[in-house]
Design a protein around this motif. Sequence first.
Motif, short mmCIF file in Angstrom:
data_model
loop_
_atom_site.label_atom_id
_atom_site.label_comp_id
_atom_site.label_asym_id
_atom_site.label_seq_id
_atom_site.Cartn_x
_atom_site.Cartn_y
_atom_site.Cartn_z
N LYS A 64 9.78 -4.57 -10.64
CA LYS A 64 9.41 -5.99 -10.63
C LYS A 64 8.94 -6.43 -9.25
N ALA A 65 9.68 -6.03 -8.23
CA ALA A 65 9.29 -6.39 -6.86
C ALA A 65 7.98 -5.73 -6.47
N LEU A 66 7.81 -4.47 -6.86
CA LEU A 66 6.58 -3.76 -6.52
C LEU A 66 5.38 -4.39 -7.19
N GLU A 67 5.53 -4.80 -8.45
CA GLU A 67 4.44 -5.48 -9.14
C GLU A 67 4.05 -6.77 -8.42
N HIS A 68 5.07 -7.50 -7.96
CA HIS A 68 4.79 -8.74 -7.22
C HIS A 68 4.05 -8.45 -5.92
N GLU A 69 4.51 -7.45 -5.18
CA GLU A 69 3.87 -7.13 -3.90
C GLU A 69 2.45 -6.60 -4.11
N ILE A 70 2.22 -5.89 -5.18
CA ILE A 70 0.86 -5.41 -5.47
C ILE A 70 -0.06 -6.59 -5.76
N GLU A 71 0.46 -7.61 -6.44
CA GLU A 71 -0.34 -8.81 -6.70
C GLU A 71 -0.66 -9.54 -5.39
N VAL A 72 0.32 -9.64 -4.50
CA VAL A 72 0.06 -10.26 -3.19
C VAL A 72 -0.96 -9.43 -2.42
N ALA A 73 -0.85 -8.12 -2.51
CA ALA A 73 -1.80 -7.24 -1.83
C ALA A 73 -3.21 -7.44 -2.36
N ARG A 74 -3.31 -7.68 -3.66
CA ARG A 74 -4.63 -7.96 -4.25
C ARG A 74 -5.23 -9.23 -3.65
N LEU A 75 -4.41 -10.27 -3.51
CA LEU A 75 -4.88 -11.52 -2.92
C LEU A 75 -5.28 -11.31 -1.45
N ALA A 76 -4.50 -10.49 -0.75
CA ALA A 76 -4.81 -10.20 0.65
C ALA A 76 -6.13 -9.44 0.78
N SER A 77 -6.33 -8.50 -0.12
CA SER A 77 -7.57 -7.73 -0.11
C SER A 77 -8.78 -8.62 -0.36
N GLU A 78 -8.59 -9.65 -1.21
CA GLU A 78 -9.70 -10.56 -1.54
C GLU A 78 -10.13 -11.39 -0.33
N VAL A 79 -9.23 -11.53 0.67
CA VAL A 79 -9.61 -12.25 1.89
C VAL A 79 -9.77 -11.28 3.05
N ASP A 80 -10.14 -10.03 2.69
CA ASP A 80 -10.57 -9.02 3.66
C ASP A 80 -9.47 -8.52 4.60
N LEU A 81 -8.23 -8.50 4.12
CA LEU A 81 -7.15 -7.90 4.88
C LEU A 81 -6.94 -6.46 4.40
N GLU A 82 -6.73 -5.54 5.32
CA GLU A 82 -6.62 -4.12 4.99
C GLU A 82 -5.21 -3.80 4.49
N VAL A 83 -5.13 -3.36 3.23
CA VAL A 83 -3.84 -3.08 2.62
C VAL A 83 -3.99 -1.94 1.63
N SER A 84 -2.94 -1.12 1.50
CA SER A 84 -2.95 -0.03 0.54
C SER A 84 -1.60 0.01 -0.19
N ILE A 85 -1.55 0.77 -1.27
CA ILE A 85 -0.33 0.91 -2.07
C ILE A 85 0.24 2.30 -1.81
N LEU A 86 1.56 2.37 -1.56
CA LEU A 86 2.21 3.64 -1.26
C LEU A 86 3.22 3.99 -2.34
N ASN A 87 3.30 5.27 -2.69
CA ASN A 87 4.39 5.74 -3.54
C ASN A 87 5.51 6.28 -2.65
N LYS A 88 6.56 6.75 -3.26
CA LYS A 88 7.75 7.18 -2.51
C LYS A 88 7.42 8.31 -1.52
N SER A 89 6.65 9.28 -1.96
CA SER A 89 6.33 10.41 -1.07
C SER A 89 5.44 9.97 0.09
N GLN A 90 4.54 9.04 -0.15
CA GLN A 90 3.68 8.55 0.93
C GLN A 90 4.47 7.76 1.97
N ILE A 91 5.51 7.05 1.51
CA ILE A 91 6.40 6.38 2.46
C ILE A 91 7.07 7.41 3.37
N SER A 92 7.53 8.50 2.77
CA SER A 92 8.18 9.57 3.54
C SER A 92 7.22 10.22 4.53
#
Length: 415
Positions: free
Chosen positions: A146-174
Amino acid sequence: MSKDIIVIGGGVIGLCCAYYLRKSGHKVTVIDQSGMDSGASYVNAGFLSPSHIIPLSAPGVMKKGIKWMLNSSSPLFIKPRMNMDLIKWGWAFNKSCNPKHVQKAIPLIRDISVLSQELYDDIKVNEKFDFHYDKKGLMMLCQTEKALEHEIEVARLASEVDLEVSILNKSQISELEPKAEIDAIGATYYLCDFHTTPHEFMADMKKRLDELGVIIKSEEEIIDIEIKDSRINLLHSRNNSYGCDELVLATGSWTGILGKKIGLKLLMQAGKGYRINTEVDYGITIPAILSEKKIAVTPMNGFTRLAGTMEIAGINSNINKVRIDAIADGVNLYYPELKLTQEEKDSAACGLRPVTPDGLPYIGKPARFKNLTLAAGHAMMGWSMATATGKLVQETIDCKKPSLDMTLFHPDRRF
């Protein structure tokens, strides 16, 4: 034309106002009631975060706040009390918690935060400041879908205003944090965010202001303000009186109180935040916010800072140990190896963040006065917006075209 300007408030906003006004050729005096060595400007998470594009007054926040009123360890705690200022603020805050307001605020929050980053860069280079300043981005760590879905939606809004953001899975965090044990299912990663060690910047800025000839009066409380012909005429402390051509109020959570002295009805509440420092190296190199717990984790110069919570309980510096334990326990959920000692928790400190009903600061001149400019109400974003606010204040007083559209920041706006 050079003016004699007084800035009341020696936090990061006040110092940045003083810096740009002095660089513009004005005579500047900074007056602060404290020793200018504590408070929100010293205990914050140190983030320069364009990613924080959603204002505090977002849909659903008031509902959560009411739900959390009975839980003193919750991320947002509004202490129930019969106080007319709080009631008026709460009513206006609730009105601001709507999608239309968020949509209007997003590009402006982005613009002022990005401008601040650019100005921090400029100051760091041109003034040869030594403060710690790192550009490693910011992770929003999530433990639930639930939290990840919310943060992905915020990331989408950030991307729409030209802010650099990506989505990470557990292994990418490591992969990003190989030396830190992190318990999270995923994260959003904002490469556009930077971080600092706050007290180092404050020391550099105070030293530079002194070199520039700015007069700094600490432990000097302004107790009375005289007005004549819609102008601030004289300021009185217990021991001194000050005249000025222009006055800047950068008094943070105290702005509403000073405003009352001159008849300004500014809706403002103090939002207390806490910080705990640990000098133990847990392998943390990239700043993070723990999404479900609303706690910031920042690797600073020689220590790691854990910061968070928003406690709206009036102006005081009382340490609520329940909230300190909530930060310590919350961080341990995401970083299992990070276990704070009692000594570390006992050394916790707090600061008051000025919160307006719509989550946007008051920057500009209220119509009632000819020589007053406000620079307050930045909530959790004071550090991120400080340099840009100082620049906007200087442009306002110099009657120059502002670097940003300041309409939504106007002190006379209605809620």
